[in-house]
Design an enzyme around this catalytic site. Structure first.
Site, PDB file in Angstrom:
ATOM      1  N   ASN A   9       8.990 -15.665   5.357  1.00  0.00           N
ATOM      2  CA  ASN A   9       9.298 -15.951   4.161  1.00  0.00           C
ATOM      3  C   ASN A   9       9.710 -17.590   4.114  1.00  0.00           C
ATOM      4  O   ASN A   9      10.563 -18.036   4.712  1.00  0.00           O
ATOM      5  CB  ASN A   9      10.744 -15.067   3.593  1.00  0.00           C
ATOM      6  CG  ASN A   9      11.438 -15.709   2.530  1.00  0.00           C
ATOM      7  OD1 ASN A   9      11.080 -16.239   1.500  1.00  0.00           O
ATOM      8  ND2 ASN A   9      12.770 -15.015   2.217  1.00  0.00           N
ATOM      9  N   HIS A  96      16.033 -10.091  -2.012  1.00  0.00           N
ATOM     10  CA  HIS A  96      16.654 -11.120  -0.863  1.00  0.00           C
ATOM     11  C   HIS A  96      17.894 -11.305  -0.969  1.00  0.00           C
ATOM     12  O   HIS A  96      18.661 -11.551  -2.222  1.00  0.00           O
ATOM     13  CB  HIS A  96      15.804 -12.201  -0.673  1.00  0.00           C
ATOM     14  CG  HIS A  96      15.978 -12.899   0.470  1.00  0.00           C
ATOM     15  ND1 HIS A  96      17.160 -13.810   0.621  1.00  0.00           N
ATOM     16  CD2 HIS A  96      15.321 -13.121   1.632  1.00  0.00           C
ATOM     17  CE1 HIS A  96      16.964 -14.255   2.078  1.00  0.00           C
ATOM     18  NE2 HIS A  96      15.951 -13.574   2.516  1.00  0.00           N
ATOM     19  N   GLU A  98      19.475 -13.848  -0.647  1.00  0.00           N
ATOM     20  CA  GLU A  98      19.755 -15.314  -1.560  1.00  0.00           C
ATOM     21  C   GLU A  98      19.580 -15.132  -2.918  1.00  0.00           C
ATOM     22  O   GLU A  98      20.286 -15.646  -3.847  1.00  0.00           O
ATOM     23  CB  GLU A  98      18.813 -16.443  -1.002  1.00  0.00           C
ATOM     24  CG  GLU A  98      19.245 -16.541   0.511  1.00  0.00           C
ATOM     25  CD  GLU A  98      18.096 -17.336   1.232  1.00  0.00           C
ATOM     26  OE1 GLU A  98      16.817 -17.493   1.035  1.00  0.00           O
ATOM     27  OE2 GLU A  98      18.165 -17.113   2.468  1.00  0.00           O
ATOM     28  N   GLY A 174      19.758 -17.462   8.585  1.00  0.00           N
ATOM     29  CA  GLY A 174      19.702 -19.210   8.982  1.00  0.00           C
ATOM     30  C   GLY A 174      21.039 -19.603   9.794  1.00  0.00           C
ATOM     31  O   GLY A 174      21.153 -20.617   9.670  1.00  0.00           O
TER      32      GLY A 174
HETATM   33  P1  13P Z   1      15.880 -17.058   9.087  1.00  0.00           P
HETATM   34  O1  13P Z   1      14.819 -16.411   9.825  1.00  0.00           O
HETATM   35  O2  13P Z   1      15.894 -18.456   8.817  1.00  0.00           O
HETATM   36  O3  13P Z   1      17.431 -16.438   9.682  1.00  0.00           O
HETATM   37  O4  13P Z   1      15.750 -16.230   7.481  1.00  0.00           O
HETATM   38  C1  13P Z   1      15.622 -14.910   7.446  1.00  0.00           C
HETATM   39  C2  13P Z   1      15.247 -14.448   6.130  1.00  0.00           C
HETATM   40  O5  13P Z   1      16.344 -14.582   5.300  1.00  0.00           O
HETATM   41  C3  13P Z   1      13.992 -14.197   5.806  1.00  0.00           C
HETATM   42  O6  13P Z   1      13.722 -13.571   4.537  1.00  0.00           O
END
Ligand code: 13P
Length: 251
Positions: A9, A96, A98, A174
């Site tokens: 992603n 997601h 976010e 993240g």
């Molecule tokens: P990270 O691998 O950067 O923690 O992100 C995970 C993510 O949100 C994938 O959709």
């Protein structure tokens, strides 16, 4: 039997030329390897058509990171599932955390998006996962179950069998703080049991459930070795070919 999948992603990263270069480099890096999992890259909308044309899509699937909750019409700035499909993309990441947190995506909206994705021949990679307080207070099983039930459990068995799930604990995204292999297995097994109860063992056994959240080359093997973890949804580590390939090679 269910597929193992490593999906990237990219989120809102990479200009058009940078993204095309990344996809082309990944394509070259995987060209000679026989893969033990399906590989998908989730690019920004503007990259989809050019990336799909530049890579071997029998080896690397292309995903959008969202689609509209309407078929077509006066929805300025939106991209429909049929538009995504017309680029050559085969997948769409939906729900997601976010998008849920920053763009107000409700369970009802995600239900509509999932239905439109399926109707247009896209495979939804449907994301679920709890925030830190929900993990710490122990309600995370209920939270994750509700996310699945509220958006997906009105699907027919036939449609549900086309869904890929991605469990992504928000506290691990993240942050560099990965769920332990045991934590991942525990919740993945719970998710699969939830699917058994609704759709039966065969469909549940055939559903790929990915883990996402600070998954990287160092921890992928241990996470993927769990019986109910069928791969990963990878953010940061999907932006560099060497890192992403190392995760793919964990299978
Ligand atoms: P990270 O691998 O950067 O923690 O992100 C995970 C993510 O949100 C994938 O959709």
């Amino acid at each position: 039997m269910r597929k193992n999948i490593v999906a990237g992603n990219w989120k809102m990263n990479k200009t058009f030329s940078e993204g095309l270069a990344l996809a082309t480099e990944l394509n070259a890096a995987l060209a000679d390897s026989s893969l033990n999992c399906d590989v998908v890259i989730g690019t920004p909308f503007i990259h989809l058509a050019s990336v799909a044309a530049a890579i071997d899509t029998t080896k690397i699937g292309v995903a959008a990171q969202n689609c509209a909750d309407h078929e077509s019409g006066a929805y300025t700035g939106e991209i429909s599932a049929s538009m995504v499909k017309s680029t050559g993309a085969e997948y769409v990441i939906l729900g997601h955390s976010e998008r849920r947190a920053y763009y107000g995506e409700t369970a009802a909206k995600l239900k509509v998006k999932t239905e439109l994705a399926l109707k247009n021949g896209l495979t939804p990679i449907f994301c679920i996962g709890e925030v830190l307080e929900e993990r710490e207070s122990g309600v995370f099983f209920d939270v994750v179950k509700s996310q699945i039930v509220d958006s997906l459990f009105e699907l027919s068995a036939e449609d549900f069998s086309k869904i890929v799930l991605a469990y992504e604990p928000v506290w691990a995204i993240g942050t560099g703080k990965t769920a332990s292999a045991a934590q991942a297995q525990e919740i993945h097994a719970f998710i699969r049991k939830t699917l058994v109860d609704k759709y039966g063992k065969e469909i549940a056994d055939n559903t790929s459930i990915l883990y996402g959240g600070s998954c990287n080359a160092a921890n992928a093997k241990e996470l993927f070795s769990n019986p109910d973890v069928d791969g990963g949804l990878i953010g940061g580590a999907s932006l560099k070919v060497a890192d992403f390939k190392a995760i793919i090679d964990a299978f």
